[in-house]
Each structure stands twice: as C-alpha cells, then as structure tokens.
Scaffold this motif. Sequence first.
Motif, PDB file in Angstrom:
ATOM      1  N   ARG A  50       0.858  -1.269  -0.050  1.00 52.67           N
ATOM      2  CA  ARG A  50      -0.136   0.019   0.105  1.00 52.67           C
ATOM      3  C   ARG A  50       0.896   1.232  -0.157  1.00 52.67           C
ATOM      4  O   ARG A  50       0.449   2.315  -0.754  1.00 52.67           O
ATOM      5  CB  ARG A  50      -1.115  -0.024   1.244  1.00 52.67           C
ATOM      6  N   GLN A  51       1.935   1.176   0.901  1.00 52.21           N
ATOM      7  CA  GLN A  51       2.891   2.453   0.693  1.00 52.21           C
ATOM      8  C   GLN A  51       3.627   2.465  -0.730  1.00 52.21           C
ATOM      9  O   GLN A  51       3.911   3.648  -1.043  1.00 52.21           O
ATOM     10  CB  GLN A  51       3.996   2.227   1.677  1.00 52.21           C
ATOM     11  N   ILE A  52       3.823   1.382  -1.156  1.00 55.66           N
ATOM     12  CA  ILE A  52       4.436   1.341  -2.618  1.00 55.66           C
ATOM     13  C   ILE A  52       3.534   2.153  -3.321  1.00 55.66           C
ATOM     14  O   ILE A  52       3.879   3.029  -4.567  1.00 55.66           O
ATOM     15  CB  ILE A  52       4.995   0.195  -3.045  1.00 55.66           C
ATOM     16  N   VAL A  53       2.218   1.858  -3.265  1.00 59.05           N
ATOM     17  CA  VAL A  53       1.351   2.320  -4.485  1.00 59.05           C
ATOM     18  C   VAL A  53       1.257   3.591  -4.114  1.00 59.05           C
ATOM     19  O   VAL A  53       1.163   4.513  -5.335  1.00 59.05           O
ATOM     20  CB  VAL A  53      -0.246   1.440  -4.041  1.00 59.05           C
ATOM     21  N   ARG A  54       0.965   4.129  -2.944  1.00 55.08           N
ATOM     22  CA  ARG A  54       1.051   5.531  -2.641  1.00 55.08           C
ATOM     23  C   ARG A  54       2.266   6.332  -3.086  1.00 55.08           C
ATOM     24  O   ARG A  54       2.037   7.395  -3.748  1.00 55.08           O
ATOM     25  CB  ARG A  54       0.821   5.710  -1.042  1.00 55.08           C
ATOM     26  N   LEU A  55       3.379   5.971  -2.908  1.00 58.63           N
ATOM     27  CA  LEU A  55       4.362   6.404  -3.406  1.00 58.63           C
ATOM     28  C   LEU A  55       4.559   6.521  -4.753  1.00 58.63           C
ATOM     29  O   LEU A  55       4.928   7.526  -5.518  1.00 58.63           O
ATOM     30  CB  LEU A  55       5.926   5.774  -3.027  1.00 58.63           C
ATOM     31  N   ASP A  62       8.061  15.249  -6.008  1.00 63.05           N
ATOM     32  CA  ASP A  62       7.336  15.334  -4.657  1.00 63.05           C
ATOM     33  C   ASP A  62       7.856  14.310  -3.818  1.00 63.05           C
ATOM     34  O   ASP A  62       7.931  14.199  -2.635  1.00 63.05           O
ATOM     35  CB  ASP A  62       5.752  15.272  -4.763  1.00 63.05           C
ATOM     36  N   ARG A  63       8.108  13.106  -4.302  1.00 64.46           N
ATOM     37  CA  ARG A  63       8.545  11.794  -3.667  1.00 64.46           C
ATOM     38  C   ARG A  63       9.865  12.051  -3.248  1.00 64.46           C
ATOM     39  O   ARG A  63      10.046  11.796  -1.971  1.00 64.46           O
ATOM     40  CB  ARG A  63       8.339  10.457  -4.766  1.00 64.46           C
ATOM     41  N   LYS A  64      10.834  12.422  -3.871  1.00 64.79           N
ATOM     42  CA  LYS A  64      12.137  12.727  -3.509  1.00 64.79           C
ATOM     43  C   LYS A  64      12.039  13.807  -2.466  1.00 64.79           C
ATOM     44  O   LYS A  64      12.854  13.615  -1.434  1.00 64.79           O
ATOM     45  CB  LYS A  64      12.895  13.368  -4.618  1.00 64.79           C
ATOM     46  N   GLU A  65      11.235  15.007  -2.441  1.00 64.37           N
ATOM     47  CA  GLU A  65      11.224  16.021  -1.470  1.00 64.37           C
ATOM     48  C   GLU A  65      10.663  15.188   0.000  1.00 64.37           C
ATOM     49  O   GLU A  65      11.011  15.460   1.087  1.00 64.37           O
ATOM     50  CB  GLU A  65      10.421  16.862  -1.720  1.00 64.37           C
ATOM     51  N   MET A  66       9.525  14.473  -0.247  1.00 65.55           N
ATOM     52  CA  MET A  66       9.092  13.811   1.150  1.00 65.55           C
ATOM     53  C   MET A  66      10.229  12.808   1.501  1.00 65.55           C
ATOM     54  O   MET A  66      10.309  12.715   2.760  1.00 65.55           O
ATOM     55  CB  MET A  66       7.919  12.935   0.514  1.00 65.55           C
ATOM     56  N   GLU A  67      10.748  12.192   0.668  1.00 64.54           N
ATOM     57  CA  GLU A  67      11.992  11.306   1.346  1.00 64.54           C
ATOM     58  C   GLU A  67      12.931  11.897   2.123  1.00 64.54           C
ATOM     59  O   GLU A  67      13.722  11.452   2.920  1.00 64.54           O
ATOM     60  CB  GLU A  67      12.440  10.328   0.023  1.00 64.54           C
ATOM     61  N   ALA A  68      13.367  13.120   1.454  1.00 66.33           N
ATOM     62  CA  ALA A  68      14.575  13.888   2.008  1.00 66.33           C
ATOM     63  C   ALA A  68      14.144  14.447   3.418  1.00 66.33           C
ATOM     64  O   ALA A  68      14.912  14.092   4.200  1.00 66.33           O
ATOM     65  CB  ALA A  68      14.957  14.926   1.021  1.00 66.33           C
ATOM     66  N   ILE A  69      12.914  15.002   3.408  1.00 64.31           N
ATOM     67  CA  ILE A  69      12.421  15.436   4.608  1.00 64.31           C
ATOM     68  C   ILE A  69      12.261  14.248   5.673  1.00 64.31           C
ATOM     69  O   ILE A  69      12.514  14.605   6.851  1.00 64.31           O
ATOM     70  CB  ILE A  69      11.123  16.221   4.553  1.00 64.31           C
ATOM     71  N   LEU A  70      11.715  12.954   5.230  1.00 66.08           N
ATOM     72  CA  LEU A  70      11.688  11.830   6.116  1.00 66.08           C
ATOM     73  C   LEU A  70      13.093  11.685   6.685  1.00 66.08           C
ATOM     74  O   LEU A  70      12.980  11.224   8.151  1.00 66.08           O
ATOM     75  CB  LEU A  70      10.917  10.708   5.435  1.00 66.08           C
ATOM     76  N   ASP A  71      14.075  11.570   5.949  1.00 68.91           N
ATOM     77  CA  ASP A  71      15.362  11.483   6.343  1.00 68.91           C
ATOM     78  C   ASP A  71      15.800  12.277   7.337  1.00 68.91           C
ATOM     79  O   ASP A  71      16.419  11.847   8.455  1.00 68.91           O
ATOM     80  CB  ASP A  71      16.444  11.122   5.196  1.00 68.91           C
ATOM     81  N   VAL A  72      15.424  13.674   7.390  1.00 69.25           N
ATOM     82  CA  VAL A  72      15.977  14.655   8.143  1.00 69.25           C
ATOM     83  C   VAL A  72      15.280  14.506   9.545  1.00 69.25           C
ATOM     84  O   VAL A  72      15.722  14.212  10.467  1.00 69.25           O
ATOM     85  CB  VAL A  72      15.408  16.165   7.556  1.00 69.25           C
TER      86      VAL A  72
END
Length: 80
Positions: A50-55, A62-72
């Motif tokens: 489900r997470q993969i489908v959402r991504l 937007d996906r890269k930005e979200m992943e970068a913020i998540l990493d921070v």
Amino acid sequence: MSEATVSDEQLRLFIERIERLEEEKKGIADDIRDTYNEAKSQGYDPKIMRQIVRLRKLPPHDRKEMEAILDVYKSALGID
C-alpha cells in the motif's frame, strides 16, 4: 412538462447515476482488497505494498522531497 418536473427528473437521473457509480466503486474496492489478500497469501506484505502504491502516485519530485524530509526527521529523532 413544467420546469420543476424537468428539474426533478434531472435530479433523479443524477442520483441514480451516483448510486450506480458507488456500486461500481464498491466492486472495485472489493477487487483491490482481494488482490492484496492474494498477494499476502503469496508472502508479500500488504501494508508495504500500500505504501508503494501511494509513493508511485506521487510525482518524482514530490516523492524525493518527501523522502529527504523523512530522512531529516529520522536523523533528528535518532531513528536508523
């Protein structure tokens, strides 16, 4: 035919159309649930799927930005 009768008929047609679409939506939701259950029976994790489908729905930027913020955030909380 009076204007009220035409409006009433038009409203009825809209409502019936929405009801048909809601039924179709329920059928599709059932099919999606069945597909996740089938994948689970084959050893896949539906929660991760489900997470993969959402991504995949997100635009790449937007996906890269979200992943970068998540990493921070994870780094700030000492997760990982």
